[in-house]
Scaffold this motif. Sequence first.
Motif, PDB file in Angstrom:
ATOM      1  N   ALA A 787      51.556  47.514  37.875  1.00  0.00           N
ATOM      2  CA  ALA A 787      50.550  47.140  38.766  1.00  0.00           C
ATOM      3  C   ALA A 787      50.263  46.244  38.066  1.00  0.00           C
ATOM      4  CB  ALA A 787      50.258  48.306  38.963  1.00  0.00           C
ATOM      5  N   ASP A 788      49.332  45.334  38.553  1.00  0.00           N
ATOM      6  CA  ASP A 788      48.095  44.545  38.700  1.00  0.00           C
ATOM      7  C   ASP A 788      47.272  44.750  39.073  1.00  0.00           C
ATOM      8  OD1 ASP A 788      49.608  41.765  37.378  1.00  0.00           O
ATOM      9  OD2 ASP A 788      50.482  42.278  39.573  1.00  0.00           O
ATOM     10  N   ALA A 789      46.514  45.062  40.257  1.00  0.00           N
ATOM     11  CA  ALA A 789      45.588  46.129  40.856  1.00  0.00           C
ATOM     12  C   ALA A 789      46.831  47.808  41.975  1.00  0.00           C
ATOM     13  CB  ALA A 789      44.802  44.968  41.574  1.00  0.00           C
ATOM     14  N   THR A 811      45.672  47.079  33.750  1.00  0.00           N
ATOM     15  CA  THR A 811      45.635  47.230  35.659  1.00  0.00           C
ATOM     16  C   THR A 811      44.717  47.464  36.174  1.00  0.00           C
ATOM     17  OG1 THR A 811      48.054  48.207  35.294  1.00  0.00           O
ATOM     18  CG2 THR A 811      46.355  48.667  37.719  1.00  0.00           C
ATOM     19  N   ARG A 812      43.776  46.951  37.347  1.00  0.00           N
ATOM     20  CA  ARG A 812      42.499  47.122  38.128  1.00  0.00           C
ATOM     21  C   ARG A 812      42.454  47.819  38.613  1.00  0.00           C
ATOM     22  NH1 ARG A 812      39.497  41.271  38.510  1.00  0.00           N
ATOM     23  NH2 ARG A 812      38.068  42.544  38.270  1.00  0.00           N
ATOM     24  N   VAL A 813      41.670  48.730  38.550  1.00  0.00           N
ATOM     25  CA  VAL A 813      41.576  49.527  40.189  1.00  0.00           C
ATOM     26  C   VAL A 813      40.091  49.650  40.304  1.00  0.00           C
ATOM     27  CG1 VAL A 813      41.903  52.254  40.378  1.00  0.00           C
ATOM     28  CG2 VAL A 813      43.298  51.197  37.932  1.00  0.00           C
ATOM     29  N   VAL A 814      40.035  49.858  41.467  1.00  0.00           N
ATOM     30  CA  VAL A 814      38.911  49.781  42.520  1.00  0.00           C
ATOM     31  C   VAL A 814      39.295  51.913  43.274  1.00  0.00           C
ATOM     32  CG1 VAL A 814      37.902  50.095  44.833  1.00  0.00           C
ATOM     33  CG2 VAL A 814      38.596  47.966  43.425  1.00  0.00           C
ATOM     34  N   ASN A 850      38.238  48.211  33.102  1.00  0.00           N
ATOM     35  CA  ASN A 850      38.741  48.020  34.701  1.00  0.00           C
ATOM     36  C   ASN A 850      38.931  48.938  35.738  1.00  0.00           C
ATOM     37  OD1 ASN A 850      40.384  45.063  33.371  1.00  0.00           O
ATOM     38  ND2 ASN A 850      41.422  46.391  31.889  1.00  0.00           N
ATOM     39  N   VAL A 851      38.290  49.711  35.345  1.00  0.00           N
ATOM     40  CA  VAL A 851      37.679  50.373  36.565  1.00  0.00           C
ATOM     41  C   VAL A 851      36.381  50.848  37.424  1.00  0.00           C
ATOM     42  CG1 VAL A 851      37.824  53.146  37.072  1.00  0.00           C
ATOM     43  CG2 VAL A 851      39.695  51.798  35.400  1.00  0.00           C
ATOM     44  N   GLN A 881      35.716  42.314  44.286  1.00  0.00           N
ATOM     45  CA  GLN A 881      35.910  42.352  42.318  1.00  0.00           C
ATOM     46  C   GLN A 881      37.504  41.550  41.884  1.00  0.00           C
ATOM     47  OE1 GLN A 881      33.983  44.102  40.701  1.00  0.00           O
ATOM     48  NE2 GLN A 881      34.216  46.310  40.716  1.00  0.00           N
ATOM     49  N   GLY A 882      37.933  40.810  42.953  1.00  0.00           N
ATOM     50  CA  GLY A 882      39.070  39.452  43.001  1.00  0.00           C
ATOM     51  C   GLY A 882      40.486  40.752  42.671  1.00  0.00           C
ATOM     52  N   LEU A 883      40.405  41.595  43.097  1.00  0.00           N
ATOM     53  CA  LEU A 883      42.100  42.574  42.999  1.00  0.00           C
ATOM     54  C   LEU A 883      42.839  41.367  44.123  1.00  0.00           C
ATOM     55  CD1 LEU A 883      40.030  44.574  40.812  1.00  0.00           C
ATOM     56  CD2 LEU A 883      41.247  46.143  42.037  1.00  0.00           C
TER      57      LEU A 883
END
Length: 923
Positions: A787-789, A811-814, A850-851, A881-883
Motif C-alpha cells: 500500500a502506497d497510501a 506507507t502514508r496514512v490519514v 507518515n501519519v 496531503q498528496g495521498l
Amino acid sequence: MTQHQPGFDTYRLDDRYDRLTGRVFLTGTQALVRIMLDQARRDRARGWTTAGLVSGYRGSPLGGLDLEMWRQKARVAEAGVEFLPAVNEDLGATAILGAQQAVLDPGCQVEGVFSMWYGKGPGVDRSGDALKHGNAYGSSAKGGVLVVAGDDHGCVSSSMPHQSDVAFMSWFMPVLNPASVAEYLSFGEYGIALSRFSGTWVGFKAISETVESGQSVELPEDRAFVQPDFTGPQGGIHVRLSDLPSPEIETRITHKLRAVEAFVEANPIDCRIYDIPDARFGIVTTGKGHLDTLEALRLLGLDEAACRRLGIDIYKVGMVWPLARRDALAFVTGKDEVLVIEEKRGIIESQFKEYFYDWPGAKPRKMVGKHRSAGDPLLPWTGELGPLMLVPVLAERLSRFFSDEGLADRARALTETPAPVLSVPGATRTPYFCSGCPHNTSTKLPEGSQAASGIGCHVMAGWMDRQTLGYAQMGGEGVPIAVAQRWNGGRHMFQNLGEGTWYHSGSLAIRQAIAAGANITYKILYNDAVAMTGGQPVDGPVSVQAIAQSCRAEGVTRIALVSDNPGAFDLRDFPHGTTLDHRDRLDAIQRELREIRGVTVLIYEQTCATEKRRRRKRGKADDPARFVMINEAVCEGCGDCSIASNCLSVEPVETPLGRKRRINLSSCNKDFSCLDGFCPSFVTIEGGRRRKPGPAALDMGALRAGLPQPAIPALDRPFDLLVAGVGGTGVVTVGALITMAAHLEGRGASVLDFTGFAQKFGTVLGYVRLAPRPDDIHQVRIERGHADAVIGCDAVVCSSPKASVHYRAGTRVVLNRAPMPTGDLVLNRDADLRIPEREDLIARTVGPENVTARDFNAASERLMGDAVFANIMALGAAWQQGLVPVSEVALKQAILLNGVAVEKNSMAFDLGRVLAADPQALA
C-alpha cells in the motif's frame, strides 16, 4: 511530484450502458447486465427477433445483480430482456430451460431467447440436476445460455470456499473464465455465440475478486464469428421436444462437444500474450491467476521486452474446459518447460496430461504446476493465489534457464520481509446487527436452551454469546437436529429461519423435521426484506399469514406469533389455535414451546431496521415522533441498556464522572428496546421533532482561497491506495469517487470492495489501484506490504490484521481517530477501543512522519451538523496531503456524478483539505 491538469470528456453514469465505443467504468455486476443489453442490440442489428431472460437467485458475490436489474428496469425492458427472480436457484435454472424450449411452440412470438442464469457457488451445487438436464436438453439456435457462477474462492462471504468448474465439467458444460471486468463483455458475447452453435449451456465464472470490483473498461468491438465446418447428427444438437428418457440424450452430448471443439478452433478464445515462436519457457494461465502472474512478472522486472529477450511466453486460457486441444498443444510443443498457473484445482493441467498421453509428440520436455514432481507440491490447490505467492515460484522455475538474471535475489528481496500484522486487544470490528435490528430481540433464548443458525443476518447471533450453534445449507435447517435427537434423548432445540430462506427452500426442512418426528421449534424470523444482500423483497407472495397457514398444512399444531406491533394482525386470518402476543412475551412463549413435544413454530414479525429506515426516508413508513435520550448525570454506566437492546446506537461516552451511556440519535432506528432496562436515566420525548444542528457559519470561499495546492504523486506506475473503514457508513463511496475521478482523467482505475457480512458494521477494505493506463493494472487486490497510501476511516479497522498486512515502512496514512462503537462495546461494558494505542502502533509501523490523525467524526458534526460526512472529509484531507494521485477537478466531478448530497459532500471535501493544511482556520 507535479500537479497534473486533466482533460477528460463529459461522462454520464448512464454511459456505462449507452456508449458503444470508448471507455466506460463498469463493476462486474453492471457488466453482467450489459452483456444482455449488448446481445439484444446485436440481434436487432442482424434483423433477428429475439428476447432475453435473466433468472436465478441472489447470493454474494452475486448479491446485487437483481438490484441492478431493477435499477435498469426501463433500459432492460426496452431491450426486450425480462428479469425473473426465482424462488431458488434450481427453479431459476428450470425457468431458463423453459426459455430455450419456448421457440418449439408454433405460437412463439420470437426466434429465440438468449438467457442468463445466476447463482453463487452453493446455488450451482444445489441446482445440479436442473443445470445438468438443461445442458443435456440444450439451447436454441438463436437463444443460448450463460450459466454465471459466483465463485467465492477465498470464502469472503460464504460458509466455505467453492469452485464451480468441476461441477460444470461433470455436466459436460463448457466453462469460460474471464480474468477481469473488461473481459466479461467479450466473454459474454462469446459464450452466447458458443451456446447457440453447439447447443450446450456455457458456464461463466464470476469470482468475488472480479464481479465485486469496478474498472475502467475499453469497450470491445463486436466480434464477427466464423461459422465452423461441422455436420451434426440426425435430429440436430439443439433443444427439441423429443428428448424422452433414453441413452440418446447422453449420446447427443458427444456431438455437442464436437461442435464446441469446432467452434473454438474456428474462433479461438485462448491467446498467446507475446506469441514468441521459439520461446523456451511457457506459462499457461487462466482467469484471475493470469493477472496474478502478470503482476508477479512485473515485480520481478520481467516486462514484455525482457520476456521477448529471454524467450518466455504466456498462453492465456479463456475456456478452461474442454481445453482447446489444437491451440494448447501447439503452444507447449517443444518448450523446455511449461508452468501451469491456475487458482484452485488443476483442471487445465489435468487435461494437458490426458492430451500428452494421446498425443505424446506434443509434450514439452517438462511440465509443472500443482507439483514439481510426485509428492513435491509447488502451487496450492486450496486458498487463493497472489502475485507475491507466485514470485518465488516463477523465480525458482525461470532461474533454471536464465541463471544470469538474478531472479532468485529479486524474489528474496520482495518476500523476505514479512508484512506487518497489527493486533490490539480489547475490541475488534466484527459484523453486528444494525441498530434496532429485529434479531437483537428475536434471537434471544430462554436460559438453558440452544438454537441452530441458518443463512441470513441472524447468523451473527453465533458470536454474541446467545447459545446459537452452526447451521446447515439453505433448505436443510433443523434436519441435522432432527436426526441427532435420535441419540441424545430428543433434547429440544430452536432453529432460526428467515422468511426469505423459508420461501427459498426452508419450508421443505420443516416438512422433513415433521416426518422425522423431531422435537424442535422453528423460529421463523419475518423481517419483510432480504436484508443480508441489500434489502430486496422476497421473490414471491409471502406473508406472515401465509407462512402460518402453510405450517399448519404441513402438520404443525402449535403456532405462536409475536410482533412489535401485534395490533396489525387479526387472528381470524390465521389457523385455529394460533396465539398472538407482543414481543415482550418472547421469553415466556419460548419457554412454553420448548415443553411441547414435536415440531412447533414461532413466527417473529418485525420489519428490518435498515429497510424501515429507508421507507421512513421515502415517506413510505410512519416515523414516530418519539425519541430516547440518556441523562448522563443520572446514568451509572452499568450497561444494562446495552444488554437489553444489544444495540450499537447505545454508545459509551467518557465523562468527568467516568464512562456513561448515550443514544446516538443519528443511527438510532427507534426500536426502543433499550427502554427494557428500566433505568431512571432514560428520558423519553413524545411528540417532539429532533432539532439537528446545522452547519457552522463558514466563509468557504475564503477558506478555499487560502489553501495551498498539494504535491500530487506522479502516476508513472501502479499506485495502491487502501480505504479502510466500517461497513454501512459510506466508506465504499470513497473508493468509488477516487476511481471515477481517475477514469474521468483517462487513467487506469480499479476498485475492489470486499463487503459481504462486513456491510453490517464490520471491516470493509477498499482496494483502489490507479495507473497511467487501464492495461497497467493487473490484479485488483493490493498485495501484502504494497500500500502506497491509506485513507483510514476507522482506527480499529486500520489497526487490524486484515488492513495492516498491506502496510510497509513509508506507507502514508490519514487516520480517523474517532471512537466508533463495535459489538464488543455492547457485549462488554468495560471494553476499550484503545484508540491512542492503535494510532501509535500504526505510526511505529509506517513511520510517525507518515501519519496524520484527526477525529473526522467530531469535525463533521461540529462543522456540518452530522458525522455522516466524516469519510469524505478524510478523503479531502488525504488529497491535500498528496495521498490521492488525481486532480481536485476530477474528484469534484465524481462527487457531482455520484449525485448524493452534492453540495454537502463537496463542502466536506474542502473542509477536509482545510483540516489538513490549516486546522487552526476551523478552530
